[in-house]
Design an enzyme around this catalytic site. Structure first.
Site, PDB file in Angstrom:
ATOM      1  N   ASP A 477       0.826  -1.207   0.000  1.00  0.00           N
ATOM      2  CA  ASP A 477       0.000   0.000   0.000  1.00  0.00           C
ATOM      3  C   ASP A 477       0.860   1.256   0.000  1.00  0.00           C
ATOM      4  O   ASP A 477       2.054   1.230   0.324  1.00  0.00           O
ATOM      5  CB  ASP A 477      -0.895  -0.030   1.255  1.00  0.00           C
ATOM      6  CG  ASP A 477      -2.211   0.680   1.055  1.00  0.00           C
ATOM      7  OD1 ASP A 477      -2.312   1.485   0.120  1.00  0.00           O
ATOM      8  OD2 ASP A 477      -3.136   0.434   1.853  1.00  0.00           O
ATOM      9  N   ASP A 545     -10.870   1.912  -2.910  1.00  0.00           N
ATOM     10  CA  ASP A 545     -11.401   1.644  -1.571  1.00  0.00           C
ATOM     11  C   ASP A 545     -12.925   1.663  -1.598  1.00  0.00           C
ATOM     12  O   ASP A 545     -13.566   1.369  -0.591  1.00  0.00           O
ATOM     13  CB  ASP A 545     -10.906   2.708  -0.575  1.00  0.00           C
ATOM     14  CG  ASP A 545      -9.495   2.413  -0.094  1.00  0.00           C
ATOM     15  OD1 ASP A 545      -8.952   1.363  -0.468  1.00  0.00           O
ATOM     16  OD2 ASP A 545      -8.942   3.240   0.656  1.00  0.00           O
TER      17      ASP A 545
END
Ligand code: GLA
Length: 779
Positions: A477, A545
């Site tokens: 990430d 997301d």
């Protein structure tokens, strides 16, 4: 195939395209044609003719008054010799002027692709591609510009890049240096870009081009969720299946820049490369600078044609290693189930439930290390948080493996928090300007990847964790944009963003390539770094997301113009959705995720018995058809109804296809639906059948009383109990027909409109959807 022909023509040939340019009498490269394949070699007729001088233009050489660079379609332009269009390069030359004029010196053609020295690039074997390398020189300054063209015949892609060599004893300064430039001899185009932000990535925007320059760029330090580096130029009437379209993308994960200009003579100029924003790079004698690789494709079969070329190319020449062209596993990710609040017991419980549903991988997301109990602390400290996991990752991974699942882990290697051991020990590791208060994003600093010591620290701690347990998947990430850009380890701050990106690639090489059996998925607050540079290392990327399926139709749909479904992580989560509050059927959440790499990201304890049964059914379906969904030929549809979206994936040998039909807002008494299946073999016989899915009876509220012999309360005990164990089956339609008939279209049953409800009614409503399985019948 690459040919060098009479009259100094170069012809770059792919299966369906021709790319032609020639060396002019003064040694410039004149772009002649990029588009449909041309079989014969008489190219003179194609050239734009200049038989009149244009007032107020600059004549390149007094001996030829018709030769004006401003009015020639060029392969790569310079500055100061009469071309006043947007320039692909801006150099302070060794003679201290900004004037440069690169002309043909020599060329060679080699088989295969030529790897870049420091940047990732596409790869092709000798039988897949050929590379043309052309040397241009600015003789006054003794500077060489080398242009590379690699031609991938089967996938209709040409890659381009450029390298500058300074042979002069005086230094040269690069302020702008694009990977490629393309001039086209017409202005009648639309430009399509893929823009957005956090939880709204890659939304497609189309605009008509007009005079002037349009720029699509990123300045955030990564390729960004604001503007993806991939763009498409299309003729005005282009549709998903017909019309001429050009696609461009860049193998780069840092600040990118794409400019499209329409000049006063209706010439189009397209360029892509590293963003010149805050860029400054000195080249001393014998030094060189290479640009990232750009990729281009063309198709007369509309946007689907361009996308299919990109998809084939990425699957075969960008994604590499063990997982290329391999079926990807179904994951459960614990982020939306637990956030930071978990312990081993909770994780094992989730994994056991996941196993029962058919899930293959358990991914432990953020929060497993250091003092990471919220997003204010711990980044950089990759040692296990013993309060949450007293037996460490080794014990946890063994337990997960024992359950029958593989184990995966989240990292955010490029960051640290102020509240971390790493920052306390090494405050000098972060990107920050000395004596200036830093600004933050998500309470964290970016680590200075320009600093080799920082990279060594990351590689050591990352690889140490990977060795400490049986970790077979990693989510890499990166959760903030870069500000306060500064590194004490570089010669000039104008190098910062590019050096950061090269530092990132160094890390990826030393971590991803050194762990070839680990499946890597990159992520950057979702799709903030969805680009070809990352795909050279990580075979898949977390698309967003945002897991709301209706939003995902735009996000995955937008990304599908540029990237194959085999690269897009797509998970089923709970409804109402955490970001949109939208209530969507479980079937739709799956049906959208199935057009991507399926995963689940929710606390499974919130699913009732009937929903769990449905998830088992979904995963069975996906496992059976995932090869087609992940690697099949993908088509989008142009639908006149604004509330419908269809996608179809067709297996390469045309024996099977899966079609998704998605309704956005339902209409009262809608007209009949005819659904056509693209990409089939017209002479083969197929069965077309709805995938049986269930609907929660709670969706009908008090309407349930219309079909029951007695009356009940819509939210009462009976409904709640029945809902636990029973879901209303949606209607299943089955038809048989040859490919030609299915291409024309199947007339479907009516949707629910309140009257004549029966088992043949298609139950869609707002956000409803169906999947159809189309399979070749055995003779
Ligand atoms: C980012 C990612 C999410 C999740 C969180 C964890 O937002 O995109 O999927 O991993 O970080 O902090």
């Amino acid at each position: 195939m690459i040919e060098f022909l009479q009259n100094n023509y170069f012809h770059l040939i792919t299966k369906n395209t021709s790319y032609i340019f020639k060396v002019t009498e003064f040694g410039h490269l004149e772009s002649i044609h990029y588009g449909d394949r041309i079989q014969n070699q008489l190219f003179e007729g194609l050239r734009r003719k200049t038989t009149a001088t244009v007032g107020s233009s600059i004549v390149y050489d007094a001996s030829r008054e018709l030769y004006c660079l401003d009015n020639i379609t060029l392969e790569y332009s310079g500055i100061g010799k009469g071309d006043f269009r947007h320039t692909p390069l801006e150099l302070l030359m060794p003679d201290h002027s900004f004037v440069c004029d690169f002309t043909y010196h020599s060329h060679k053609i080699v088989t295969g692709s030529v790897a870049l020295k420091e940047l990732p690039s596409a790869f092709g074997k000798d039988q897949d591609c050929e590379t043309l390398i052309i040397q241009l020189k600015d003789n006054i300054n003794d500077v060489t510009l080398v242009l590379y063209y690699t031609v991938y015949f089967e996938t209709n892609v040409i890659t381009r890049r450029a390298v500058l060599h300074n042979n002069n004893k005086n230094k040269l300064v690069i302020r702008k240096f694009m990977s490629m430039m393309l001039d086209l001899p017409s202005a009648d185009y639309n430009l399509i870009t893929f823009d957005g932000g956090w939880i709204k990535e890659a939304h497609k925007h189309m605009r008509e081009l007009s005079y002037g320059v349009y720029v699509n760029e990123s300045t955030t330090g990564s390729s960004s969720n604001r503007h993806n580096p991939g763009i498409i130029l299309s003729e005005k009437n282009t549709h998903e299946d017909y019309g001429k379209a050009y696609g461009f993308n860049l193998v780069y994960s840092g600040n990118h820049y794409e400019a499209v200009e329409i000049s006063n003579h209706d010439l189009v100029r397209v360029m892509t490369g590293i963003n010149p924003h805050c860029f400054y790079w000195e080249l001393n004698q014998w030094e060189q600078f290479e640009t990232p690789e750009a990729i281009m494709t063309y198709s007369k079969y509309g946007f689907n044609g361009v996308s299919q070329n990109f998809h084939d190319f990425i699957n075969h020449h960008i994604v590499r290693g063990e997982f290329a062209n391999k079926e990807r596993p179904v994951l459960i990710n614990n982020w939306e189930a637990n956030f930071f609040d978990f312990n081993q017991h909770k994780l094992v419980k989730l994994a056991k439930q996941a196993k029962k549903l058919g899930i293959e991988f358990f991914v432990l997301d953020d929060g497993w290390f250091g003092n990471r109990n919220n997003d204010k602390a711990g980044l950089g400290d990759y040692f296990v948080n013993k309060k949450k996991l007293p037996g460490g990752l080794d014990e946890l991974s063994k337990k997960i493996n024992k359950i029958g699942l593989k184990f995966g882990l989240w990292f955010e290697p490029e960051m640290t928090n102020e509240d971390s051991e790493l920052f306390r020990k090494h405050p000098e590791y972060v990107v920050k300007i000395p004596n200036r208060k830093a600004s933050f994003g998500r309470n964290q600093y970016v680590l200075d990847l320009c600093n080799p010591e920082v990279r060594d620290y990351i590689v050591k701690s990352f690889n140490g964790v990977l060795k400490s347990a049986n970790i077979e998947y990693v989510k890499w990430d990166m959760n903030r944009h870069i500000c306060d850009a500064y590194s004490s380890k570089i010669d000039h701050q104008g190098q910062f963003f590019h050096r950061y990106t090269m530092g990132l690639y160094d890390l990826l090489r030393r971590i991803v390539y050194e762990n070839p059996h680990v499946l890597f998925e990159s992520c950057s607050s979702g799709g903030n770094r969805f680009d070809l540079g990352m795909l050279c290392f990580t075979p898949q990327i977390w698309a967003s997301d945002d897991t709301d399926p209706i939003e995902r139709l735009s996000i995955q749909g937008g990304l599908s113009y540029l990237y194959p479904l085999s690269t897009m992580g797509a998970h089923v989560s709970l409804a109402p959705h955490q970001q949109t509050l939208r209530q969507t059927p479980l079937a739709t959440r799956f049906n959208v995720s199935a057009f991507g790499l399926l995963g689940y990201e929710l606390d499974l304890k919130y699913l009732n018995f009937a929903e769990k049964k449905e998830v088992i059914n979904q995963i069975c379906f996906y496992k059976k058809y995932r090869k087609t969904m992940q690697y099949g030929t993908f088509y989008r549809y142009n639908i006149s109804k604004s509330n419908m979206i269809n996608f179809v994936c067709v297996d390469p040998n045309k024996t099977c296809a899966i079609l998704g039909n998605f309704e956005l807002m339902a209409k009262a008494s809608p007209s009949n639906e005819i659904i056509s299946v693209k990409g089939l073999d017209e002479n083969e016989k197929y069965t077309f059948k709805t995938f049986l899915q269930g609907i929660s009876i709670k969706r009908f509220g008090v309407l349930i009383n219309h079909i029951l012999p007695f009356k009940i309360m819509p939210d009462g005990f009976i409904i709640r109990m029945v809902n636990q164990f029973y879901r209303l089956p949606n209607c299943v339609e089955t038809y048989s027909g040859f490919g030609d008939l299915l291409t024309v279209g199947i007339g479907l049953n009516n949707e629910f409109i309140g009257s004549n409800y029966n088992s043949d009614t298609r139950l869609l409503g707002d956000f409803g959807s169906s999947l159809y399985i189309i399979e070749k019948e055995n003779e």
